[in-house]
Motif scaffolding. Structure first.
Motif, PDB file in Angstrom:
ATOM      1  N   LYS A  59      44.042  33.663  45.672  1.00 37.90           N
ATOM      2  CA  LYS A  59      43.392  33.064  44.502  1.00 37.90           C
ATOM      3  C   LYS A  59      42.707  34.139  43.662  1.00 37.90           C
ATOM      4  O   LYS A  59      42.826  34.157  42.427  1.00 37.90           O
ATOM      5  CB  LYS A  59      42.357  32.029  44.941  1.00 37.90           C
ATOM      6  CG  LYS A  59      42.921  30.716  45.440  1.00 37.90           C
ATOM      7  CD  LYS A  59      41.777  29.775  45.789  1.00 37.90           C
ATOM      8  CE  LYS A  59      42.294  28.456  46.349  1.00 37.90           C
ATOM      9  NZ  LYS A  59      41.181  27.538  46.694  1.00 37.90           N
ATOM     10  N   LEU A  60      41.982  35.022  44.326  1.00 33.52           N
ATOM     11  CA  LEU A  60      41.294  36.091  43.607  1.00 33.52           C
ATOM     12  C   LEU A  60      42.298  37.052  42.975  1.00 33.52           C
ATOM     13  O   LEU A  60      42.079  37.552  41.863  1.00 33.52           O
ATOM     14  CB  LEU A  60      40.362  36.840  44.556  1.00 33.52           C
ATOM     15  CG  LEU A  60      39.211  35.991  45.115  1.00 33.52           C
ATOM     16  CD1 LEU A  60      38.458  36.758  46.199  1.00 33.52           C
ATOM     17  CD2 LEU A  60      38.250  35.573  44.010  1.00 33.52           C
ATOM     18  N   PHE A  61      43.398  37.303  43.671  1.00 35.08           N
ATOM     19  CA  PHE A  61      44.464  38.127  43.097  1.00 35.08           C
ATOM     20  C   PHE A  61      45.003  37.485  41.818  1.00 35.08           C
ATOM     21  O   PHE A  61      45.222  38.165  40.814  1.00 35.08           O
ATOM     22  CB  PHE A  61      45.593  38.299  44.112  1.00 35.08           C
ATOM     23  CG  PHE A  61      46.852  38.897  43.538  1.00 35.08           C
ATOM     24  CD1 PHE A  61      47.000  40.277  43.455  1.00 35.08           C
ATOM     25  CD2 PHE A  61      47.880  38.085  43.084  1.00 35.08           C
ATOM     26  CE1 PHE A  61      48.153  40.833  42.919  1.00 35.08           C
ATOM     27  CE2 PHE A  61      49.044  38.633  42.549  1.00 35.08           C
ATOM     28  CZ  PHE A  61      49.178  40.006  42.466  1.00 35.08           C
ATOM     29  N   VAL A 488      33.530  37.615  30.757  1.00 35.94           N
ATOM     30  CA  VAL A 488      32.664  36.542  31.247  1.00 35.94           C
ATOM     31  C   VAL A 488      33.480  35.520  32.028  1.00 35.94           C
ATOM     32  O   VAL A 488      33.082  35.071  33.115  1.00 35.94           O
ATOM     33  CB  VAL A 488      31.928  35.873  30.073  1.00 35.94           C
ATOM     34  CG1 VAL A 488      31.181  34.628  30.551  1.00 35.94           C
ATOM     35  CG2 VAL A 488      30.959  36.850  29.415  1.00 35.94           C
ATOM     36  N   ILE A 489      34.648  35.165  31.491  1.00 42.73           N
ATOM     37  CA  ILE A 489      35.519  34.198  32.178  1.00 42.73           C
ATOM     38  C   ILE A 489      35.953  34.748  33.534  1.00 42.73           C
ATOM     39  O   ILE A 489      35.918  34.046  34.559  1.00 42.73           O
ATOM     40  CB  ILE A 489      36.744  33.873  31.308  1.00 42.73           C
ATOM     41  CG1 ILE A 489      36.308  33.125  30.040  1.00 42.73           C
ATOM     42  CG2 ILE A 489      37.759  33.043  32.093  1.00 42.73           C
ATOM     43  CD1 ILE A 489      37.423  32.926  29.037  1.00 42.73           C
ATOM     44  N   GLU A 490      36.380  36.010  33.539  1.00 48.01           N
ATOM     45  CA  GLU A 490      36.825  36.646  34.790  1.00 48.01           C
ATOM     46  C   GLU A 490      35.720  36.627  35.850  1.00 48.01           C
ATOM     47  O   GLU A 490      35.935  36.209  36.989  1.00 48.01           O
ATOM     48  CB  GLU A 490      37.250  38.092  34.493  1.00 48.01           C
ATOM     49  CG  GLU A 490      37.213  39.045  35.678  1.00 48.01           C
ATOM     50  CD  GLU A 490      38.501  39.094  36.471  1.00 48.01           C
ATOM     51  OE1 GLU A 490      38.571  39.840  37.455  1.00 48.01           O
ATOM     52  OE2 GLU A 490      39.435  38.357  36.104  1.00 48.01           O
ATOM     53  N   VAL A 491      34.539  37.069  35.473  1.00 45.11           N
ATOM     54  CA  VAL A 491      33.440  37.169  36.436  1.00 45.11           C
ATOM     55  C   VAL A 491      33.040  35.784  36.948  1.00 45.11           C
ATOM     56  O   VAL A 491      32.824  35.590  38.147  1.00 45.11           O
ATOM     57  CB  VAL A 491      32.238  37.889  35.806  1.00 45.11           C
ATOM     58  CG1 VAL A 491      31.024  37.815  36.727  1.00 45.11           C
ATOM     59  CG2 VAL A 491      32.582  39.347  35.515  1.00 45.11           C
ATOM     60  N   LYS A 492      32.963  34.808  36.044  1.00 48.65           N
ATOM     61  CA  LYS A 492      32.572  33.454  36.466  1.00 48.65           C
ATOM     62  C   LYS A 492      33.608  32.860  37.411  1.00 48.65           C
ATOM     63  O   LYS A 492      33.254  32.230  38.416  1.00 48.65           O
ATOM     64  CB  LYS A 492      32.376  32.556  35.243  1.00 48.65           C
ATOM     65  CG  LYS A 492      31.094  32.829  34.473  1.00 48.65           C
ATOM     66  CD  LYS A 492      30.899  31.846  33.340  1.00 48.65           C
ATOM     67  CE  LYS A 492      30.599  30.445  33.840  1.00 48.65           C
ATOM     68  NZ  LYS A 492      29.292  30.355  34.492  1.00 48.65           N
ATOM     69  N   THR A 521      48.812  22.190  44.851  1.00 50.32           N
ATOM     70  CA  THR A 521      47.874  21.928  43.748  1.00 50.32           C
ATOM     71  C   THR A 521      46.741  22.913  43.849  1.00 50.32           C
ATOM     72  O   THR A 521      46.424  23.405  44.919  1.00 50.32           O
ATOM     73  CB  THR A 521      47.304  20.503  43.800  1.00 50.32           C
ATOM     74  OG1 THR A 521      46.586  20.335  45.032  1.00 50.32           O
ATOM     75  CG2 THR A 521      48.401  19.463  43.703  1.00 50.32           C
ATOM     76  N   PHE A 522      46.144  23.190  42.718  1.00 53.45           N
ATOM     77  CA  PHE A 522      44.971  24.050  42.706  1.00 53.45           C
ATOM     78  C   PHE A 522      43.735  23.179  42.804  1.00 53.45           C
ATOM     79  O   PHE A 522      43.588  22.220  42.051  1.00 53.45           O
ATOM     80  CB  PHE A 522      44.909  24.883  41.424  1.00 53.45           C
ATOM     81  CG  PHE A 522      45.891  26.000  41.390  1.00 53.45           C
ATOM     82  CD1 PHE A 522      47.002  25.946  40.569  1.00 53.45           C
ATOM     83  CD2 PHE A 522      45.718  27.120  42.195  1.00 53.45           C
ATOM     84  CE1 PHE A 522      47.898  26.977  40.535  1.00 53.45           C
ATOM     85  CE2 PHE A 522      46.608  28.155  42.160  1.00 53.45           C
ATOM     86  CZ  PHE A 522      47.719  28.082  41.329  1.00 53.45           C
ATOM     87  N   THR A 523      42.849  23.511  43.726  1.00 53.96           N
ATOM     88  CA  THR A 523      41.589  22.791  43.826  1.00 53.96           C
ATOM     89  C   THR A 523      40.681  23.217  42.684  1.00 53.96           C
ATOM     90  O   THR A 523      40.531  24.395  42.399  1.00 53.96           O
ATOM     91  CB  THR A 523      40.909  23.109  45.168  1.00 53.96           C
ATOM     92  OG1 THR A 523      41.807  22.773  46.222  1.00 53.96           O
ATOM     93  CG2 THR A 523      39.614  22.329  45.307  1.00 53.96           C
ATOM     94  N   ALA A 524      40.104  22.248  42.006  1.00 50.27           N
ATOM     95  CA  ALA A 524      39.236  22.566  40.877  1.00 50.27           C
ATOM     96  C   ALA A 524      38.046  23.392  41.336  1.00 50.27           C
ATOM     97  O   ALA A 524      37.457  23.142  42.376  1.00 50.27           O
ATOM     98  CB  ALA A 524      38.748  21.286  40.206  1.00 50.27           C
ATOM     99  N   ILE A 525      37.722  24.408  40.551  1.00 50.52           N
ATOM    100  CA  ILE A 525      36.577  25.259  40.868  1.00 50.52           C
ATOM    101  C   ILE A 525      35.342  24.629  40.252  1.00 50.52           C
ATOM    102  O   ILE A 525      35.309  24.359  39.044  1.00 50.52           O
ATOM    103  CB  ILE A 525      36.792  26.663  40.303  1.00 50.52           C
ATOM    104  CG1 ILE A 525      38.007  27.298  40.987  1.00 50.52           C
ATOM    105  CG2 ILE A 525      35.567  27.529  40.494  1.00 50.52           C
ATOM    106  CD1 ILE A 525      38.391  28.628  40.403  1.00 50.52           C
ATOM    107  N   PRO A 526      34.313  24.337  41.029  1.00 48.29           N
ATOM    108  CA  PRO A 526      33.132  23.676  40.485  1.00 48.29           C
ATOM    109  C   PRO A 526      32.410  24.553  39.486  1.00 48.29           C
ATOM    110  O   PRO A 526      32.396  25.778  39.623  1.00 48.29           O
ATOM    111  CB  PRO A 526      32.263  23.429  41.729  1.00 48.29           C
ATOM    112  CG  PRO A 526      32.705  24.486  42.702  1.00 48.29           C
ATOM    113  CD  PRO A 526      34.168  24.680  42.451  1.00 48.29           C
ATOM    114  N   ALA A 527      31.864  23.943  38.480  1.00 49.86           N
ATOM    115  CA  ALA A 527      31.082  24.676  37.484  1.00 49.86           C
ATOM    116  C   ALA A 527      29.807  25.190  38.122  1.00 49.86           C
ATOM    117  O   ALA A 527      29.196  24.520  38.946  1.00 49.86           O
ATOM    118  CB  ALA A 527      30.751  23.767  36.299  1.00 49.86           C
ATOM    119  N   GLU A 528      29.456  26.402  37.746  1.00 47.16           N
ATOM    120  CA  GLU A 528      28.233  26.987  38.299  1.00 47.16           C
ATOM    121  C   GLU A 528      27.105  26.846  37.290  1.00 47.16           C
ATOM    122  O   GLU A 528      27.299  27.151  36.126  1.00 47.16           O
ATOM    123  CB  GLU A 528      28.486  28.475  38.596  1.00 47.16           C
ATOM    124  CG  GLU A 528      29.480  28.688  39.736  1.00 47.16           C
ATOM    125  CD  GLU A 528      28.957  28.195  41.058  1.00 47.16           C
ATOM    126  OE1 GLU A 528      27.741  28.264  41.288  1.00 47.16           O
ATOM    127  OE2 GLU A 528      29.752  27.712  41.860  1.00 47.16           O
TER     128      GLU A 528
END
Length: 528
Positions: A59-61, A488-492, A521-528
């Protein structure tokens, strides 16, 4: 006359986009092979934890891969927008590796990366491992072809100037492909990328260990990163030594500037650990040297000399004067291609034409240059010595730090001691270090080539497009704004994924298994 403001702003814009793009490339190169390692262990052992480890780092890759592609595309367009004459003059050679990179490596990588992400439940274990291997191969092939192009700029071989077309043309593509400088740059650069990824994986793993989360995954990732990082950090230093050896024959001015060596020393030369070089005084004050080391590294002998900056300037002065003869011959051949005297003069002095072009920064016609102008042009071949001197030592110092760092991590992993909090904290704090080393190393390579866009062939100031400073400032601000948003998008996204942790699909080693996510499926990443 050349508008140097346009040239310097064009350099600034390309440097900003290149350095930003290079934040993502090393992590992509290294993570791709770490994924191959972890998935290979999964295929061999059939233990579910290794699949979850692979999917998490995958995922990080993926996040990093997307940003790397997006920021890399703009750079190729800049060759046309900001460096039009460069593209015209050397495009036949420089464009070929970039075209092959797109057709061979990028399409290979882009095709298999989709299969890697969406094929977990549709491919066999070995089939999916093959896709991961192909992604890693494609990523590193991309780096190979790009560095072949860049290596040709550092050491232009396999090409000749055609006075009839007034362009550089390929004479031997095999020499371009197997350019020793390009090969040394490739292995050194990709090894640095492996170090970067290993520090990243180790740092995130130590973050989990400090927090007491995902312990079993973190321990396994720690072990993989420690071993992979130790091997990579050792190879960076060894291959960096090989790069230094390549500079001895091909980029002597860069080597002398990196060492702040103004005069040629008696062989074998000593390595300067510390000093304060001065471009104006032409000396390096307060030198602390280790005897013989530079001569052994640079020449692999006790008798080989490492040329100093002042003698190299004298050599440049001579080559400029020879280049003026070549320039005069070209001008006569443009008028009369059958001029045998001009043709003979061209054949004798053609290798020095690029040095005559250095005079165009000071006079319109190099044939009108006086001795003072020639001397000025000769000294323009000296890059910024203090900048190179100190940046090289930052890069080299961090390189040796990584060896000690990973050796310590490897010793802890072998002894199964994952509870050393001082080291865990150090690993988290050290995460930015490889990016600093890589960016500084790239700056050393490019600063050291100045004033050449293509070493000895085309001065940088001649390669720029006919733009205004207003136009370039507008694009600099535009790129800065766009890339800031992307950063900003990348870091978040990266931080959100790390905080969320890996998806656990089956119970292992005491960790509970949550409800299984739907396949593919991709699990949604929760908003921080």
């Amino acid at each position: 006359m050349i508008d140097m403001a346009v040239v310097e702003l064009s350099r600034l814009q390309f440097a900003l986009t290149a350095l930003y793009h290079f934040l993502f490339v090393p992590l992509t190169l290294g993570l791709s092979f770490i994924l191959v390692i972890t998935e290979s262990v999964y295929v061999i052992t059939d233990r579910p934890i290794w699949r979850d480890v692979t999917r998490f780092w995958g995922k990080l890759f993926g996040i990093n891969f997307v940003l790397g592609v997006a920021t890399g595309l703009t750079m190729e367009f800049e060759f046309g927008t900001n460096w039009a004459y460069y593209s015209h003059y050397v495009g036949d050679i420089f464009g070929a590796p970039l075209a092959i990179e797109g057709l061979m490596a990028f399409f290979l990588e882009a095709t298999f990366v989709g299969l890697m992400f969406f094929g977990w439940d549709r491919l066999s274990k070995r089939g999916h491992l093959l896709t991961t291997i192909m992604v890693a191969v494609g990523s590193n092939l991309s780096a190979l072809w790009i560095l072949i192009a860049n290596g040709w700029m550092q050491h232009p071989v396999g090409a000749v100037f055609n006075p009839e077309t007034m362009r550089m043309e390929v004479s031997n593509f095999k020499d371009v492909l197997f350019n020793p400088v390009a090969q040394a740059k490739f292995v050194h650069t990709v090894s640095a990328g492996y170090v970067c990824a290993a520090v990243f994986v180790l740092g995130v793993s130590c973050y989990y260990l400090l927090r007491g989360r995902h312990i079993e995954m973190a321990k396994r990732s720690f072990t993989v990163a420690a071993a992979f990082g130790l091997a990579s950090s050792l190879s960076v230093v060894v291959l960096g030594d090989e790069s230094g050896y390549a500079l001895t024959d091909n980029q002597q001015m860069k080597l002398a500037a990196m060492e702040g060596m103004w005069e040629t020393e008696k062989a074998p030369a000593g390595l300067t650990l510390f000093g304060i070089p001065s471009n104006t005084a032409h000396e390096t004050a307060y030198e602390i040297k280790v005897p013989y080391v530079l001569g052994l590294i640079a020449t692999r002998s006790l008798s080989g000399e490492v040329a100093g900056i002042v003698p190299l300037v004298e050599r440049a002065d001579y080559r400029i004067r020879q280049g003026v003869i070549a320039y005069d011959a070209v001008e006569k051949l443009k008028v009369n291609r059958g001029d045998l005297t001009a043709r003979e003069a061209w054949e004798r002095h053609k290798n020095d034409l690029g040095y005559a072009l250095l005079l165009k920064r000071f006079v319109a016609d190099p044939r009108q240059a006086d001795d003072a102008t020639i001397a000025r042009a000769a000294w323009s071949t000296v890059p910024n010595v203090p900048a190179l001197f100190f940046m090289f030592r930052v890069m080299a110092g961090l390189g040796f730090f990584f060896i000690v760092f990973f050796a310590t991590a490897f010793a802890f992993s072998v002894r199964r001691r994952f509870d050393r909090k001082w080291f865990l904290r150090l690993a988290v704090i050290a995460m930015p270090a490889p990016w600093i080393a890589i960016e500084v190393g790239w700056a050393v390579a490019e600063f050291g080539r100045q004033p050449w866009a293509v070493d000895g062939v085309l001065p940088t100031f001649l390669g720029a497009s006919s733009l205004t400073t207003t136009q370039i400032w507008a694009t600099i601000f535009g790129f800065t704004a766009l890339y800031s948003v992307l950063a900003v998008i990348e870091v978040k996204l990266m931080l959100a994924t790390i905080r969320k942790g890996p998806e656990i699909y089956e119970s292992y080693d005491g960790e509970p298994a949550p409800k299984r996510a739907p396949a593919n499926t991709f699990t949604a990443i929760p908003a921080e």
